[in-house]
Design a protein around this motif. Structure first.
Motif, mmCIF file in Angstrom:
data_model
loop_
_atom_site.group_PDB
_atom_site.id
_atom_site.type_symbol
_atom_site.label_atom_id
_atom_site.label_comp_id
_atom_site.label_asym_id
_atom_site.label_seq_id
_atom_site.Cartn_x
_atom_site.Cartn_y
_atom_site.Cartn_z
ATOM 1 N N ILE A 21 0.835 -1.206 0.000
ATOM 2 C CA ILE A 21 0.000 0.000 0.000
ATOM 3 C C ILE A 21 0.868 1.254 0.000
ATOM 4 O O ILE A 21 0.574 2.234 -0.683
ATOM 5 C CB ILE A 21 -0.966 -0.026 1.196
ATOM 6 N N ALA A 22 1.965 1.213 0.759
ATOM 7 C CA ALA A 22 2.861 2.371 0.789
ATOM 8 C C ALA A 22 3.522 2.603 -0.563
ATOM 9 O O ALA A 22 3.760 3.745 -0.946
ATOM 10 C CB ALA A 22 3.916 2.174 1.869
ATOM 11 N N THR A 24 2.203 2.145 -3.435
ATOM 12 C CA THR A 24 1.268 2.705 -4.416
ATOM 13 C C THR A 24 1.300 4.224 -4.420
ATOM 14 O O THR A 24 0.830 4.831 -5.374
ATOM 15 C CB THR A 24 -0.169 2.217 -4.165
ATOM 16 N N THR A 25 1.850 4.823 -3.363
ATOM 17 C CA THR A 25 1.976 6.286 -3.377
ATOM 18 C C THR A 25 3.152 6.735 -4.239
ATOM 19 O O THR A 25 3.187 7.885 -4.666
ATOM 20 C CB THR A 25 2.159 6.828 -1.949
ATOM 21 N N VAL A 26 4.103 5.829 -4.488
ATOM 22 C CA VAL A 26 5.294 6.167 -5.260
ATOM 23 C C VAL A 26 5.161 5.717 -6.711
ATOM 24 O O VAL A 26 5.548 6.436 -7.636
ATOM 25 C CB VAL A 26 6.545 5.525 -4.615
ATOM 26 N N THR A 28 2.709 3.459 -9.825
ATOM 27 C CA THR A 28 1.318 3.207 -10.183
ATOM 28 C C THR A 28 0.854 1.900 -9.538
ATOM 29 O O THR A 28 1.643 0.974 -9.334
ATOM 30 C CB THR A 28 1.148 3.102 -11.707
ATOM 31 N N SER A 29 -0.395 1.834 -9.202
ATOM 32 C CA SER A 29 -0.915 0.643 -8.517
ATOM 33 C C SER A 29 -0.836 -0.592 -9.413
ATOM 34 O O SER A 29 -0.627 -1.697 -8.920
ATOM 35 C CB SER A 29 -2.349 0.877 -8.057
#
Length: 61
Positions: A21-22, A24-26, A28-29
């Motif tokens: 989850i962390a 995905t902030t950096v 693309t999912s």
């Protein structure tokens, strides 16, 4: 210390989930869930198995 399977695997699952989850902030999912997450799961299973076997070896007389 006595650990059963659930108590041993639950923290591992939580760590992998939080890391995914962390990430995905950096990134693309799609990249995280298709490429990074499977490799994280495979590595964690291998490391868990090797750690378990090493613990059994160290605990045996």
């Amino acid at each position: 210390m006595e650990f059963d399977f659930v108590r041993s695997v639950a923290p591992l699952v939580v760590i992998v989930a939080v890391a995914a989850i962390a990430l995905t902030t950096v990134m693309t999912s799609l990249t995280v869930f298709m490429m990074v997450l499977p490799s994280m799961i495979i590595f964690s299973v291998i490391a868990f198995f090797l750690g378990m076997k090493h613990g059994e070896f160290r605990a045996s007389p």
